[in-house]
Design a protein around this motif. Structure first.
Motif, PDB file in Angstrom:
ATOM      1  N   LEU A   1      88.084  79.344  66.639  1.00  0.00           N
ATOM      2  CA  LEU A   1      86.952  78.526  66.307  1.00  0.00           C
ATOM      3  C   LEU A   1      87.016  77.964  64.974  1.00  0.00           C
ATOM      4  O   LEU A   1      86.760  76.826  64.487  1.00  0.00           O
ATOM      5  N   GLU A   2      87.282  78.677  63.964  1.00  0.00           N
ATOM      6  CA  GLU A   2      87.285  78.373  62.416  1.00  0.00           C
ATOM      7  C   GLU A   2      88.519  77.504  62.144  1.00  0.00           C
ATOM      8  O   GLU A   2      88.262  76.608  61.481  1.00  0.00           O
ATOM      9  N   HIS A   3      89.650  77.571  62.874  1.00  0.00           N
ATOM     10  CA  HIS A   3      90.706  76.585  62.769  1.00  0.00           C
ATOM     11  C   HIS A   3      90.000  75.361  63.487  1.00  0.00           C
ATOM     12  O   HIS A   3      90.362  74.278  62.774  1.00  0.00           O
ATOM     13  N   LEU A   4      89.607  75.242  64.575  1.00  0.00           N
ATOM     14  CA  LEU A   4      88.988  73.776  65.086  1.00  0.00           C
ATOM     15  C   LEU A   4      87.920  73.197  64.290  1.00  0.00           C
ATOM     16  O   LEU A   4      88.191  72.062  64.220  1.00  0.00           O
ATOM     17  N   MET A   5      87.090  73.828  63.903  1.00  0.00           N
ATOM     18  CA  MET A   5      86.145  73.296  63.268  1.00  0.00           C
ATOM     19  C   MET A   5      86.609  72.723  61.836  1.00  0.00           C
ATOM     20  O   MET A   5      86.119  71.804  61.239  1.00  0.00           O
ATOM     21  N   PHE A   6      87.414  73.595  60.926  1.00  0.00           N
ATOM     22  CA  PHE A   6      88.033  73.283  59.843  1.00  0.00           C
ATOM     23  C   PHE A   6      89.013  71.925  60.135  1.00  0.00           C
ATOM     24  O   PHE A   6      88.875  70.831  59.266  1.00  0.00           O
ATOM     25  N   VAL A   7      89.696  71.878  60.972  1.00  0.00           N
ATOM     26  CA  VAL A   7      90.738  70.905  61.084  1.00  0.00           C
ATOM     27  C   VAL A   7      90.149  69.829  61.980  1.00  0.00           C
ATOM     28  O   VAL A   7      90.499  68.486  61.316  1.00  0.00           O
ATOM     29  N   PHE A   8      89.226  69.939  62.565  1.00  0.00           N
ATOM     30  CA  PHE A   8      88.442  68.937  63.423  1.00  0.00           C
ATOM     31  C   PHE A   8      87.033  68.984  62.942  1.00  0.00           C
ATOM     32  O   PHE A   8      86.249  69.369  63.937  1.00  0.00           O
ATOM     33  N   PRO A   9      86.673  68.630  61.866  1.00  0.00           N
ATOM     34  CA  PRO A   9      84.937  68.729  61.276  1.00  0.00           C
ATOM     35  C   PRO A   9      84.116  67.832  62.254  1.00  0.00           C
ATOM     36  O   PRO A   9      82.822  67.962  62.149  1.00  0.00           O
ATOM     37  N   GLU A  10      84.719  66.745  62.651  1.00  0.00           N
ATOM     38  CA  GLU A  10      83.911  65.733  63.576  1.00  0.00           C
ATOM     39  C   GLU A  10      83.337  66.524  64.815  1.00  0.00           C
ATOM     40  O   GLU A  10      82.357  66.025  65.433  1.00  0.00           O
ATOM     41  N   LEU A  11      83.856  67.753  65.145  1.00  0.00           N
ATOM     42  CA  LEU A  11      83.108  68.618  66.248  1.00  0.00           C
ATOM     43  C   LEU A  11      81.793  68.772  65.881  1.00  0.00           C
ATOM     44  O   LEU A  11      81.061  69.270  66.460  1.00  0.00           O
ATOM     45  N   LEU A  12      81.285  68.723  64.461  1.00  0.00           N
ATOM     46  CA  LEU A  12      79.896  68.855  63.909  1.00  0.00           C
ATOM     47  C   LEU A  12      79.114  67.888  64.794  1.00  0.00           C
ATOM     48  O   LEU A  12      77.841  68.339  65.127  1.00  0.00           O
ATOM     49  N   LEU A  13      79.283  66.815  65.071  1.00  0.00           N
ATOM     50  CA  LEU A  13      78.606  65.849  65.738  1.00  0.00           C
ATOM     51  C   LEU A  13      78.534  66.126  66.992  1.00  0.00           C
ATOM     52  O   LEU A  13      77.354  65.972  67.729  1.00  0.00           O
ATOM     53  N   THR A  14      79.239  66.759  67.643  1.00  0.00           N
ATOM     54  CA  THR A  14      79.172  67.264  69.046  1.00  0.00           C
ATOM     55  C   THR A  14      78.133  68.516  69.289  1.00  0.00           C
ATOM     56  O   THR A  14      77.312  68.596  70.133  1.00  0.00           O
ATOM     57  N   LEU A  15      78.405  69.318  68.050  1.00  0.00           N
ATOM     58  CA  LEU A  15      77.174  70.427  68.127  1.00  0.00           C
ATOM     59  C   LEU A  15      75.942  69.971  67.726  1.00  0.00           C
ATOM     60  O   LEU A  15      74.921  70.165  68.336  1.00  0.00           O
ATOM     61  N   LEU A  16      75.516  68.783  66.873  1.00  0.00           N
ATOM     62  CA  LEU A  16      74.353  67.984  66.556  1.00  0.00           C
ATOM     63  C   LEU A  16      74.023  67.477  68.247  1.00  0.00           C
ATOM     64  O   LEU A  16      72.623  67.495  68.442  1.00  0.00           O
ATOM     65  N   ALA A  17      74.773  66.833  68.902  1.00  0.00           N
ATOM     66  CA  ALA A  17      74.300  66.321  70.007  1.00  0.00           C
ATOM     67  C   ALA A  17      73.923  67.536  71.129  1.00  0.00           C
ATOM     68  O   ALA A  17      72.746  67.054  71.729  1.00  0.00           O
ATOM     69  N   PHE A  18      74.570  68.565  71.114  1.00  0.00           N
ATOM     70  CA  PHE A  18      74.008  69.350  71.905  1.00  0.00           C
ATOM     71  C   PHE A  18      72.665  70.283  71.558  1.00  0.00           C
ATOM     72  O   PHE A  18      71.815  70.223  72.268  1.00  0.00           O
ATOM     73  N   THR A  19      72.462  70.195  70.092  1.00  0.00           N
ATOM     74  CA  THR A  19      71.348  70.642  69.464  1.00  0.00           C
ATOM     75  C   THR A  19      69.922  69.559  69.911  1.00  0.00           C
ATOM     76  O   THR A  19      69.016  70.126  70.245  1.00  0.00           O
ATOM     77  N   LEU A  20      70.425  68.528  69.993  1.00  0.00           N
ATOM     78  CA  LEU A  20      69.464  67.639  70.003  1.00  0.00           C
ATOM     79  C   LEU A  20      68.993  67.504  71.543  1.00  0.00           C
ATOM     80  O   LEU A  20      67.681  67.247  72.037  1.00  0.00           O
ATOM     81  N   TRP A  21      70.064  67.696  72.529  1.00  0.00           N
ATOM     82  CA  TRP A  21      69.653  67.728  73.838  1.00  0.00           C
ATOM     83  C   TRP A  21      68.874  68.981  74.200  1.00  0.00           C
ATOM     84  O   TRP A  21      67.891  68.905  75.190  1.00  0.00           O
ATOM     85  N   LEU A  22      69.333  70.075  73.677  1.00  0.00           N
ATOM     86  CA  LEU A  22      68.382  71.412  73.893  1.00  0.00           C
ATOM     87  C   LEU A  22      67.200  70.990  73.406  1.00  0.00           C
ATOM     88  O   LEU A  22      66.187  71.916  73.776  1.00  0.00           O
ATOM     89  N   GLY A  23      66.802  70.360  72.294  1.00  0.00           N
ATOM     90  CA  GLY A  23      65.585  70.103  71.953  1.00  0.00           C
ATOM     91  C   GLY A  23      64.549  69.384  72.714  1.00  0.00           C
ATOM     92  O   GLY A  23      63.410  69.513  72.465  1.00  0.00           O
TER      93      GLY A  23
END
Length: 493
Positions: free
Chosen positions: A450-472
């Protein structure tokens, strides 16, 4: 959008989805800072000319408006930055990239044997007695040096050794003292300075070691243990005892080493592809940041993963915790203490603090003074636990200082209030839920993949944000509520 960027990086730039374990590649960054004074400024820093056991792949300098020259000085190189006019605090960078590999050793053509030193009479007597004892239990220069270091570092040393060890408190002074003793035996020796490679280090310093000439080659020794050979995770940065940094026209000069380990495949793709395709995606890669900043973001960029876990457990499962982000901060502290020790130390502080908090209830303090008192008590408890663990020889106990003290104080206050208003059961339930979430967050945030994916592909933060808004937007029943009212649901059916 994030999926598109990830797809482009994987297909076009060939960035790996998994950490590559082919070969270690170390990035070392030296950050030079100083405060200028009036007039021109000149900065000289010693650099390695050749690194035994490693191959230098690349090096570069970030010096802004400074002029830069490189000179050879015996076995070292010297980088010299110069500027006629500058303002404010100054910062210079030197970055080197290494991979493990064989390099030819330096061949010193003329090794100078030391002349006999003029020691004080009392020291001469102690030195003569020590060297005679060491000579009787050694066969050559290497064994002589090993035996000498063993005797000098022995905890149950005699009076001669205690005299020779006097006033050599710092590592540099100790190596200088050993060299002085070896000169009494007419053995060529010198100081070498090593940089210990540790992934994620941000404020490393050079460590002085000892080299002795055996008549054929130089042998390196640990000045504290007498073991010969280079450590497997060390870089020989410079020879001799000259200062690493020399600044004229400035003051308060300092050098900070930051170190980061990567896989050979990942770094090769990242740099080579960025140079060939010169696209805007790689211009904003985290790899372009200074190494010290990269090490910070490798930790920060994992926090959204833990935050998403809290959203799931609180809004979908219905797990109760003290506060929203307290488990995340505790999980960050677990990165240094490790999970088992972190849980034990946290529970110990919480239990002791809670008992004292109940006592404060009798004093009927106002809210703000009470919180301040709890914070002071937490700091006192942390200090006591650190001192006690140090006395008992439990090094892990010293990591209690890494816990966020304000969060612990607020947790103690919140737990005591819940205890008084809803009973001990509810309070302990929320405490257990908080520790459970912190433990799961720690396991996720320290996952290598997970650390490798998040550091090399930081754009995955947008996906986490989308899931957070959906759960909201979720307004349905929580799993804990379905279990709580299961009897009603069964009767309704």
């Amino acid at each position: 959008m994030s999926a598109t960027i990830c797809y482009y990086k994987v297909t076009e730039l060939k960035l790996p989805l998994l950490p590559v374990q082919e070969s270690e590649l170390w990035t070392i960054e030296a950050k030079v800072t100083y405060k200028r004074t009036a007039g021109p400024s000149k900065v000289s820093m010693m650099l390695p000319k050749q690194v035994p056991g490693y191959v230098v792949l690349d090096e570069n300098f970030v010096s802004g408006r400074y002029g830069l020259t490189l000179e050879n000085e015996d076995l070292n190189r010297v980088a010299q930055w110069a500027i006629r006019r500058s303002q404010g605090d100054q910062t210079l960078y030197y970055r080197m990239q290494l991979i493990p590999g064989e390099t030819p050793e330096f061949k010193d053509k003329n090794v100078a044997y030391p002349v006999e030193q003029d020691y004080p009479e009392i020291m001469r007597t102690a030195l003569t007695a020590l060297l005679e004892q060491v000579r009787n239990k050694s066969a050559d220069t290497k064994s002589f040096t090993h035996e000498l270091l063993q005797r000098l570092n022995a905890p149950d040393s005699d009076e001669n050794v205690k005299l020779l060890r006097k006033d050599a408190a710092t590592p540099e002074a100790w190596v200088s003292r050993v060299i002085s003793i070896l000169q009494g035996a007419r053995i060529p020796s010198r100081q070498v300075n090593l940089l210990i490679l540790s992934d994620g280090a941000r404020h490393s310093r050079l460590v002085p070691w000892l080299q002795v000439y055996t008549g054929e080659r130089w042998v390196t020794f640990n000045p504290k243990t007498g073991e010969s050979g280079f450590p497997s995770n060390a870089v020989l940065w410079k020879y001799g005892d000259k200062p690493l940094l020399d600044v004229s026209g400035g003051k308060s000069a300092n050098v900070d080493f930051s170190i980061y380990k990567q896989s050979r495949g990942m770094i090769a793709v990242t740099q080579q592809r960025a140079g060939i395709i010169n696209g805007p995606v790689m211009e904003f890669s985290l790899f372009n940041l200074p190494v010290q900043t990269q090490n910070v973001y490798r930790i920060l960029i994992m926090m959204p993963v833990g935050v998403l876990l809290i959203v799931l457990l609180r809004n979908i499962v219905g797990l109760k915790t003290f506060g929203t982000f307290m488990p995340i901060l505790i999980a960050m502290a677990f990165r240094e203490t490790e999970l088992a020790w972190g849980l034990a130390l946290f529970c110990l502080l919480l239990a002791l603090g809670l008992m004292i908090r109940f006592y404060l209830e009798y004093l009927r303090l106002l809210l703000v003074p009470r919180l301040a008192a709890v914070l002071i008590i937490v700091i006192i408890l942390m200090t006591f636990v650190s001192l006690l663990s140090h006395k008992l020889g439990i090094d892990r106990g010293l990591s209690v200082a890494l816990f966020p003290m304000v969060i612990i104080a607020m947790t103690i206050e919140r737990m005591s209030l819940v205890w008084e208003e809803h009973g001990a059961g509810e309070s302990l339930q929320q405490c257990a839920g908080s520790l459970f979430v912190a433990s799961l967050s720690y396991l996720l945030m320290t996952n290598e993949y997970l650390e490798h994916l998040m550091f090399v592909f930081p754009e995955l933060l947008l996906t986490l944000l989308a899931f957070t808004l959906w759960l909201g937007r979720y307004t349905g029943y929580r799993i804990s509520e379905l279990w709580r009212f299961r009897s009603v649901i069964v009767k309704g059916n």
